[in-house]
Design a protein around this motif. Structure first.
Motif, PDB file in Angstrom:
ATOM      1  N   VAL A 108      -1.410  31.903 -37.585  1.00 43.52           N
ATOM      2  CA  VAL A 108      -1.807  32.669 -36.410  1.00 43.52           C
ATOM      3  C   VAL A 108      -1.648  31.901 -35.102  1.00 43.52           C
ATOM      4  CG1 VAL A 108      -3.368  34.174 -37.692  1.00 43.52           C
ATOM      5  CG2 VAL A 108      -4.227  32.024 -36.739  1.00 43.52           C
ATOM      6  N   ARG A 109      -1.615  30.565 -35.151  1.00 42.52           N
ATOM      7  CA  ARG A 109      -1.470  29.801 -33.912  1.00 42.52           C
ATOM      8  C   ARG A 109      -0.015  29.623 -33.513  1.00 42.52           C
ATOM      9  NH1 ARG A 109      -5.681  29.536 -30.813  1.00 42.52           N
ATOM     10  NH2 ARG A 109      -5.150  27.446 -30.035  1.00 42.52           N
ATOM     11  N   LEU A 110       0.898  30.021 -34.382  1.00 42.92           N
ATOM     12  CA  LEU A 110       2.320  29.965 -34.052  1.00 42.92           C
ATOM     13  C   LEU A 110       2.741  31.249 -33.358  1.00 42.92           C
ATOM     14  CD1 LEU A 110       3.871  28.499 -37.337  1.00 42.92           C
ATOM     15  CD2 LEU A 110       3.072  27.262 -35.313  1.00 42.92           C
ATOM     16  N   THR A 111       3.861  31.187 -32.676  1.00 33.76           N
ATOM     17  CA  THR A 111       4.434  32.429 -32.157  1.00 33.76           C
ATOM     18  C   THR A 111       5.051  33.200 -33.317  1.00 33.76           C
ATOM     19  OG1 THR A 111       6.645  31.513 -31.750  1.00 33.76           O
ATOM     20  CG2 THR A 111       4.995  31.258 -29.983  1.00 33.76           C
ATOM     21  N   ALA A 112       5.351  34.458 -33.059  1.00 33.55           N
ATOM     22  CA  ALA A 112       5.977  35.281 -34.098  1.00 33.55           C
ATOM     23  C   ALA A 112       7.287  34.658 -34.553  1.00 33.55           C
ATOM     24  CB  ALA A 112       6.205  36.694 -33.573  1.00 33.55           C
ATOM     25  N   ARG A 113       8.063  34.150 -33.595  1.00 34.14           N
ATOM     26  CA  ARG A 113       9.351  33.529 -33.930  1.00 34.14           C
ATOM     27  C   ARG A 113       9.136  32.259 -34.753  1.00 34.14           C
ATOM     28  NH1 ARG A 113      11.276  34.078 -29.426  1.00 34.14           N
ATOM     29  NH2 ARG A 113      12.801  35.740 -29.821  1.00 34.14           N
ATOM     30  N   GLU A 114       8.159  31.444 -34.371  1.00 32.35           N
ATOM     31  CA  GLU A 114       7.879  30.208 -35.107  1.00 32.35           C
ATOM     32  C   GLU A 114       7.366  30.508 -36.511  1.00 32.35           C
ATOM     33  OE1 GLU A 114       6.607  27.447 -31.242  1.00 32.35           O
ATOM     34  OE2 GLU A 114       5.097  28.567 -32.388  1.00 32.35           O
ATOM     35  N   HIS A 115       6.518  31.514 -36.606  1.00 27.24           N
ATOM     36  CA  HIS A 115       6.009  31.903 -37.928  1.00 27.24           C
ATOM     37  C   HIS A 115       7.160  32.292 -38.846  1.00 27.24           C
ATOM     38  CE1 HIS A 115       3.662  34.003 -41.027  1.00 27.24           C
ATOM     39  NE2 HIS A 115       4.574  34.947 -40.921  1.00 27.24           N
ATOM     40  N   LEU A 116       8.051  33.123 -38.324  1.00 29.55           N
ATOM     41  CA  LEU A 116       9.156  33.600 -39.152  1.00 29.55           C
ATOM     42  C   LEU A 116      10.109  32.460 -39.491  1.00 29.55           C
ATOM     43  CD1 LEU A 116       9.883  36.269 -40.420  1.00 29.55           C
ATOM     44  CD2 LEU A 116      11.334  36.772 -38.462  1.00 29.55           C
ATOM     45  N   LEU A 134      13.840  39.552 -36.739  1.00 27.85           N
ATOM     46  CA  LEU A 134      12.995  40.010 -35.632  1.00 27.85           C
ATOM     47  C   LEU A 134      13.561  41.284 -35.019  1.00 27.85           C
ATOM     48  CD1 LEU A 134      12.092  36.700 -33.734  1.00 27.85           C
ATOM     49  CD2 LEU A 134      10.481  38.218 -34.914  1.00 27.85           C
ATOM     50  N   ALA A 135      14.866  41.300 -34.817  1.00 26.05           N
ATOM     51  CA  ALA A 135      15.508  42.492 -34.253  1.00 26.05           C
ATOM     52  C   ALA A 135      15.403  43.676 -35.211  1.00 26.05           C
ATOM     53  CB  ALA A 135      16.976  42.193 -33.944  1.00 26.05           C
ATOM     54  N   MET A 136      15.536  43.412 -36.486  1.00 20.79           N
ATOM     55  CA  MET A 136      15.491  44.472 -37.498  1.00 20.79           C
ATOM     56  C   MET A 136      14.178  45.246 -37.449  1.00 20.79           C
ATOM     57  SD  MET A 136      15.798  44.047 -41.644  1.00 20.79           S
ATOM     58  CE  MET A 136      17.378  43.236 -41.550  1.00 20.79           C
ATOM     59  N   VAL A 137      13.058  44.535 -37.211  1.00 19.40           N
ATOM     60  CA  VAL A 137      11.745  45.189 -37.214  1.00 19.40           C
ATOM     61  C   VAL A 137      11.234  45.461 -35.799  1.00 19.40           C
ATOM     62  CG1 VAL A 137      11.138  44.202 -39.449  1.00 19.40           C
ATOM     63  CG2 VAL A 137      10.485  42.992 -37.352  1.00 19.40           C
ATOM     64  N   GLY A 138      12.090  45.255 -34.796  1.00 22.10           N
ATOM     65  CA  GLY A 138      11.716  45.585 -33.430  1.00 22.10           C
ATOM     66  C   GLY A 138      10.744  44.633 -32.781  1.00 22.10           C
ATOM     67  N   LEU A 139      10.832  43.339 -33.107  1.00 26.38           N
ATOM     68  CA  LEU A 139       9.895  42.361 -32.548  1.00 26.38           C
ATOM     69  C   LEU A 139      10.568  41.314 -31.662  1.00 26.38           C
ATOM     70  CD1 LEU A 139       7.385  41.521 -35.447  1.00 26.38           C
ATOM     71  CD2 LEU A 139       6.941  42.802 -33.356  1.00 26.38           C
ATOM     72  N   THR A 140      11.817  41.495 -31.320  1.00 28.85           N
ATOM     73  CA  THR A 140      12.515  40.473 -30.535  1.00 28.85           C
ATOM     74  C   THR A 140      11.773  40.152 -29.243  1.00 28.85           C
ATOM     75  OG1 THR A 140      14.673  41.108 -31.438  1.00 28.85           O
ATOM     76  CG2 THR A 140      14.662  39.901 -29.359  1.00 28.85           C
ATOM     77  N   GLU A 141      11.330  41.171 -28.540  1.00 29.53           N
ATOM     78  CA  GLU A 141      10.675  40.933 -27.250  1.00 29.53           C
ATOM     79  C   GLU A 141       9.275  40.356 -27.394  1.00 29.53           C
ATOM     80  OE1 GLU A 141       8.699  45.139 -25.967  1.00 29.53           O
ATOM     81  OE2 GLU A 141      10.886  45.024 -25.848  1.00 29.53           O
ATOM     82  N   ARG A 146       1.999  34.517 -29.548  1.00 24.55           N
ATOM     83  CA  ARG A 146       1.297  33.980 -30.707  1.00 24.55           C
ATOM     84  C   ARG A 146       0.930  35.118 -31.652  1.00 24.55           C
ATOM     85  NH1 ARG A 146      -3.093  29.292 -29.050  1.00 24.55           N
ATOM     86  NH2 ARG A 146      -1.575  27.680 -28.461  1.00 24.55           N
ATOM     87  N   VAL A 147       0.935  34.827 -32.930  1.00 22.81           N
ATOM     88  CA  VAL A 147       0.625  35.841 -33.930  1.00 22.81           C
ATOM     89  C   VAL A 147      -0.779  36.411 -33.687  1.00 22.81           C
ATOM     90  CG1 VAL A 147       0.265  36.253 -36.396  1.00 22.81           C
ATOM     91  CG2 VAL A 147       2.175  34.825 -35.637  1.00 22.81           C
ATOM     92  N   GLU A 148      -1.726  35.553 -33.290  1.00 23.82           N
ATOM     93  CA  GLU A 148      -3.095  36.019 -33.086  1.00 23.82           C
ATOM     94  C   GLU A 148      -3.209  37.007 -31.922  1.00 23.82           C
ATOM     95  OE1 GLU A 148      -5.452  32.570 -32.372  1.00 23.82           O
ATOM     96  OE2 GLU A 148      -4.328  31.963 -30.587  1.00 23.82           O
ATOM     97  N   ASP A 149      -2.194  37.041 -31.060  1.00 22.95           N
ATOM     98  CA  ASP A 149      -2.217  37.954 -29.921  1.00 22.95           C
ATOM     99  C   ASP A 149      -1.449  39.248 -30.171  1.00 22.95           C
ATOM    100  OD1 ASP A 149      -3.717  36.131 -28.409  1.00 22.95           O
ATOM    101  OD2 ASP A 149      -1.907  35.091 -27.722  1.00 22.95           O
ATOM    102  N   LEU A 150      -0.817  39.357 -31.325  1.00 23.80           N
ATOM    103  CA  LEU A 150      -0.079  40.578 -31.652  1.00 23.80           C
ATOM    104  C   LEU A 150      -1.047  41.696 -32.018  1.00 23.80           C
ATOM    105  CD1 LEU A 150       2.786  39.136 -33.893  1.00 23.80           C
ATOM    106  CD2 LEU A 150       2.945  39.774 -31.483  1.00 23.80           C
ATOM    107  N   SER A 151      -0.636  42.929 -31.765  1.00 21.57           N
ATOM    108  CA  SER A 151      -1.437  44.078 -32.195  1.00 21.57           C
ATOM    109  C   SER A 151      -1.370  44.233 -33.707  1.00 21.57           C
ATOM    110  CB  SER A 151      -0.915  45.350 -31.528  1.00 21.57           C
ATOM    111  OG  SER A 151       0.370  45.691 -32.045  1.00 21.57           O
ATOM    112  N   GLY A 152      -2.208  45.101 -34.238  1.00 20.54           N
ATOM    113  CA  GLY A 152      -2.195  45.328 -35.685  1.00 20.54           C
ATOM    114  C   GLY A 152      -0.852  45.835 -36.172  1.00 20.54           C
ATOM    115  N   GLY A 153      -0.253  46.763 -35.417  1.00 19.39           N
ATOM    116  CA  GLY A 153       1.053  47.278 -35.812  1.00 19.39           C
ATOM    117  C   GLY A 153       2.144  46.229 -35.732  1.00 19.39           C
ATOM    118  N   GLN A 154       2.064  45.358 -34.724  1.00 21.04           N
ATOM    119  CA  GLN A 154       3.047  44.283 -34.593  1.00 21.04           C
ATOM    120  C   GLN A 154       2.909  43.270 -35.727  1.00 21.04           C
ATOM    121  OE1 GLN A 154       1.983  43.130 -30.642  1.00 21.04           O
ATOM    122  NE2 GLN A 154       3.400  44.580 -29.659  1.00 21.04           N
ATOM    123  N   ARG A 155       1.678  42.976 -36.114  1.00 22.39           N
ATOM    124  CA  ARG A 155       1.478  42.080 -37.264  1.00 22.39           C
ATOM    125  C   ARG A 155       2.045  42.701 -38.533  1.00 22.39           C
ATOM    126  NH1 ARG A 155      -3.999  38.489 -37.439  1.00 22.39           N
ATOM    127  NH2 ARG A 155      -4.147  37.949 -35.235  1.00 22.39           N
TER     128      ARG A 155
END
Length: 317
Positions: A108-116, A134-141, A146-155
């Protein structure tokens, strides 16, 4: 509906393995105390197939999928996944499987890109797979969040990306569109179609019956630890009730008028709509047209949801 016949006709004979099978289960059982969570399930999932597993909460779906994933040991029966037994834990299988659960763990302390990127490294997947997924699931932007800041749908989308980043052959998805808004849900449908077109095998649980009807090659409906129906959505629906429902605005047609129309088996009032059930919709539509006109009249034939309700007696959810 001859649900028993559906199940028997599509279950592999004991001791056989269909050609090109990604997963084969033969008389699998799992008991917790006095509860038979999985009670003699036999089925085969073909390579490249989109297979849906449906059933009410407590039906045994999660236990069955976890046995297939190698997370739980069956009490008896045999399980073969991509030619290997998943239990005891087989490290040769791990890179070939993608698993998304409703309780996915994140860094959760990593960014989405770092996590992946971390997940990709665990599977020795190339770095370029991170941006692609990331592009495939619409998360590039959102890759720098950070993962902890993503919404439930984004997670939820990140959990799906984590299951796909290493390009597995067999993908297990547990309620993948839960917490997604309608637009994101439809976008994921296309992702799943593309995965199937690329030859991936998908085993999928969902509470969205319209989704299962739209996406799945076959579905198994599980009740009390058993597969009670197993076939294509189209054949399951065709084997169900032939009844057609006509939905007429209540300000256009009274319940008494509806009940008096020849060919109407039953008429009920549901909110601001009169629902007419008939086996022969043509003459009934003509009668409705003569009384009230057809503006605003809708027809509804049987769906997978009707089959599900008939087999389980409960709404999916």
């Amino acid at each position: 509906m001859t649900t028993k016949e559906n199940a028997v006709n599509t279950t592999p004979a004991k001791g056989t393995q269909p050609p090109e099978a990604a997963a084969v289960l033969d008389d699998v059982r799992k008991t917790y105390g006095g509860v038979r969570a999985v009670d003699g399930v036999s089925l085969a999932v073909r390579r490249g197939e989109f297979f849906g597993l449906l059933g009410p909460n407590g039906a045994g779906k999660t236990t069955l999928v976890e046995i297939m994933e190698g997370l739980r040991k069956a009490d008896s029966g045999t399980v073969t996944i991509l030619g290997h037994h998943p239990w005891p834990r087989d490290v040769r299988l791990l890179p070939r499987l993608g698993v998304q659960t409703q309780a996915s763990a994140f860094f959760v302390r990593l960014t989405a890109r770092e996590h992946l990127a971390t997940v990709a490294a665990l599977y020795d997947a190339p770095r370029r797979s991170v941006e692609r997924t990331l592009a495939m699931v619409g998360l590039t932007e959102h890759g720098a969040q950070r993962v902890e800041d993503l919404s439930g749908g984004q997670r939820q989308r990140l959990a799906i990306a984590s299951a796909l980043v290493h390009e597995p052959e067999l993908i297990f998805l547990d309620e993948p569109t839960a917490a997604l808004d309608p637009q994101a849900r439809r976008a994921l449908w296309q992702v799943l179609r593309d995965l199937k077109s690329a030859g991936r095998t998908i085993v999928y649980t969902t509470h969205h019956l319209d989704e299962a009807e739209e996406l799945c090659d076959r579905v198994g409906i599980m009740v009390n630890g058993r597969i009670t129906a197993l076939d294509t959505p189209g054949r399951l629906v065709a084997a169900g009730s032939p009844m057609t429902r006509l939905l007429v605005p209540a300000d256009r047609l009274t319940l008494d008028q509806a009940q008096a129309i020849p060919g109407v088996q039953q008429a009920t009032l549901e909110g601001d709509t009169v629902v007419l059930e008939t086996l022969d919709s043509g003459p009934v539509l003509s009668a409705v047209d003569a009384i009230a006109g057809l503006q605003g009249v809708r027809t509804r034939t049987a769906t997978l949801e009707d089959v599900y309700l008939e087999l389980t007696g409960t709404p999916q959810g």
